[in-house]
Enzyme design. Structure first.
Site, PDB file in Angstrom:
ATOM      1  N   MET A   1      39.220  19.383 -52.413  1.00 32.74           N
ATOM      2  CA  MET A   1      39.861  20.344 -51.521  1.00 32.74           C
ATOM      3  C   MET A   1      41.171  19.837 -50.915  1.00 32.74           C
ATOM      4  SD  MET A   1      37.918  22.844 -51.929  1.00 32.74           S
ATOM      5  CE  MET A   1      38.377  23.990 -50.629  1.00 32.74           C
TER       6      MET A   1
ATOM      7  N   ASP B   1      47.464  26.272 -57.216  1.00 32.93           N
ATOM      8  CA  ASP B   1      46.861  27.004 -58.343  1.00 32.93           C
ATOM      9  C   ASP B   1      47.915  27.660 -59.237  1.00 32.93           C
ATOM     10  OD1 ASP B   1      44.341  26.329 -57.218  1.00 32.93           O
ATOM     11  OD2 ASP B   1      44.463  28.050 -55.885  1.00 32.93           O
TER      12      ASP B   1
ATOM     13  N   GLU C   1      31.838  28.907 -64.809  1.00 34.94           N
ATOM     14  CA  GLU C   1      32.621  27.664 -64.646  1.00 34.94           C
ATOM     15  C   GLU C   1      31.946  26.511 -65.368  1.00 34.94           C
ATOM     16  OE1 GLU C   1      33.751  26.690 -60.606  1.00 34.94           O
ATOM     17  OE2 GLU C   1      33.847  28.790 -60.043  1.00 34.94           O
TER      18      GLU C   1
ATOM     19  N   HIS D   1      39.498  26.882 -61.108  1.00 35.41           N
ATOM     20  CA  HIS D   1      39.710  27.752 -59.947  1.00 35.41           C
ATOM     21  C   HIS D   1      38.873  29.018 -60.128  1.00 35.41           C
ATOM     22  CE1 HIS D   1      41.761  29.578 -56.573  1.00 35.41           C
ATOM     23  NE2 HIS D   1      41.862  30.675 -57.311  1.00 35.41           N
TER      24      HIS D   1
ATOM     25  N   ASN E   1      42.196  21.345 -63.322  1.00 37.31           N
ATOM     26  CA  ASN E   1      41.436  21.918 -62.208  1.00 37.31           C
ATOM     27  C   ASN E   1      40.721  23.170 -62.676  1.00 37.31           C
ATOM     28  OD1 ASN E   1      40.594  22.301 -59.458  1.00 37.31           O
ATOM     29  ND2 ASN E   1      42.179  23.886 -59.237  1.00 37.31           N
TER      30      ASN E   1
ATOM     31  N   SER F   1      28.841  20.567 -58.473  1.00 33.18           N
ATOM     32  CA  SER F   1      28.085  21.145 -59.597  1.00 33.18           C
ATOM     33  C   SER F   1      28.932  21.180 -60.875  1.00 33.18           C
ATOM     34  CB  SER F   1      27.544  22.529 -59.246  1.00 33.18           C
ATOM     35  OG  SER F   1      28.576  23.467 -59.145  1.00 33.18           O
ATOM     36  N   ASN F   2      30.234  21.379 -60.746  1.00 32.15           N
ATOM     37  CA  ASN F   2      31.085  21.307 -61.956  1.00 32.15           C
ATOM     38  C   ASN F   2      31.133  19.879 -62.493  1.00 32.15           C
ATOM     39  OD1 ASN F   2      32.512  23.907 -62.822  1.00 32.15           O
ATOM     40  ND2 ASN F   2      32.670  23.985 -60.582  1.00 32.15           N
TER      41      ASN F   2
ATOM     42  N   LEU G   1      47.514  17.975 -54.182  1.00 27.60           N
ATOM     43  CA  LEU G   1      48.055  16.664 -54.537  1.00 27.60           C
ATOM     44  C   LEU G   1      49.579  16.753 -54.711  1.00 27.60           C
ATOM     45  CD1 LEU G   1      45.205  15.829 -57.040  1.00 27.60           C
ATOM     46  CD2 LEU G   1      45.640  14.649 -54.855  1.00 27.60           C
TER      47      LEU G   1
HETATM   48  C1  GRF Z   1      34.119  25.844 -57.598  1.00 26.00           C
HETATM   49  O1  GRF Z   1      33.956  27.202 -57.319  1.00 26.00           O
HETATM   50  C2  GRF Z   1      35.468  25.593 -58.192  1.00 26.00           C
HETATM   51  O2  GRF Z   1      35.952  26.654 -58.950  1.00 26.00           O
HETATM   52  C3  GRF Z   1      36.344  25.400 -56.976  1.00 26.00           C
HETATM   53  O3  GRF Z   1      35.529  24.740 -56.043  1.00 26.00           O
HETATM   54  C4  GRF Z   1      34.162  25.017 -56.324  1.00 26.00           C
HETATM   55  C5  GRF Z   1      33.505  23.675 -56.512  1.00 26.00           C
HETATM   56  O4  GRF Z   1      32.119  23.784 -56.671  1.00 26.00           O
HETATM   57  N1  GRF Z   1      37.542  24.680 -57.317  1.00 26.00           N
HETATM   58  P1  GRF Z   1      31.304  22.510 -57.127  1.00 26.00           P
HETATM   59  O5  GRF Z   1      31.567  21.426 -56.081  1.00 26.00           O
HETATM   60  O6  GRF Z   1      31.767  22.105 -58.480  1.00 26.00           O
HETATM   61  O7  GRF Z   1      29.861  22.939 -57.112  1.00 26.00           O
END
Ligand code: GRF
Length: 200
Positions: A89, A143, A172, A107, A105, A14-15, A92
């Site tokens: 996930m 992080d 986000e 977080h 990134n 979604s991001n 790196l």
């Molecule tokens: C988000 O909560 C982001 O902060 C974290 O992983 C999640 C990814 O969500 N790093 P999406 O795949 O972007 O919906």
């Protein structure tokens, strides 16, 4: 020449979608979406947005270095200079990171508070009254890289991890695209706020 960016995902994306929807305001060419999971839902979203996609899974027993080497090759072939992690996930290595100008990134906590996983449940367990998200540069820690921007919210009285996750995710989606854009334009968050909201 515009920076060439790749978005790395492992799942929903979604991001990634929020970033791709803001493409016209970000001074970069998004040339590739790379997933380490063949079943990542975000891959279909990327295809629909007309972005090339690549899947490089880590085979059972495959060394991390070999998996990263394959990813580096594909990214370099696509001319990628900048990496944007969006729910990718994996940690790196410094070797991977050194191949690119910068890796960003997002977080789901107000770093340095709550690095790692399950941040929303942990925020509630710690009775935090303020929670949020952070965009940061990636280094080889978990992080730990320099913070570029943060957005926060008040934790309500009847909050659950899911309700909190949904509220933070909304933050986000607005914080990440604008921060990528500001970073590539060389603007800090404060400069951006001063410019975007003139007071005089
Ligand atoms: C988000 O909560 C982001 O902060 C974290 O992983 C999640 C990814 O969500 N790093 P999406 O795949 O972007 O919906």
């Amino acid at each position: 020449m515009l920076p060439r960016a790749a978005i790395l995902i492992s799942g929903r994306g979604s991001n990634m979608e929020a970033i791709l929807n803001s493409r016209s305001q970000i001074p970069a060419e998004f040339s590739l979406v790379l997933s380490d999971k063949a079943g990542a839902e975000g891959l279909e979203v990327a295809r629909k947005a007309g972005i090339s996609v690549a899947v490089i899974e880590r085979g059972k027993g495959e060394p991390k270095a070999t998996h990263e080497f394959q990813m580096i090759e594909v990214l370099k072939d696509a001319g990628v200079t900048h990496i944007v992690l969006a729910g990718f996930m994996r940690i790196l290595s410094k070797n991977f990171l050194d191949h690119f100008v910068a890796t960003l990134n997002i977080h789901p906590s107000l770093l340095p508070s709550l690095p790692g996983l399950n941040t929303h449940a942990r925020a509630l367990k710690s009775n935090l009254s303020v929670h949020g998200c952070t965009v940061h540069l990636v280094d080889s820690g978990i992080d730990t890289g320099p913070i570029l921007a943060q957005a926060g919210l008040s934790v309500g009285p009847n909050e659950t991890p899911d309700s909190l996750a949904a509220k933070v995710l909304k933050l986000e989606h607005s914080l990440y695209p604008v921060t990528i854009s500001n970073f590539l334009r060389g603007r800090s968050q404060n400069q951006a706020l001063a410019t975007d909201h003139p007071t005089g």
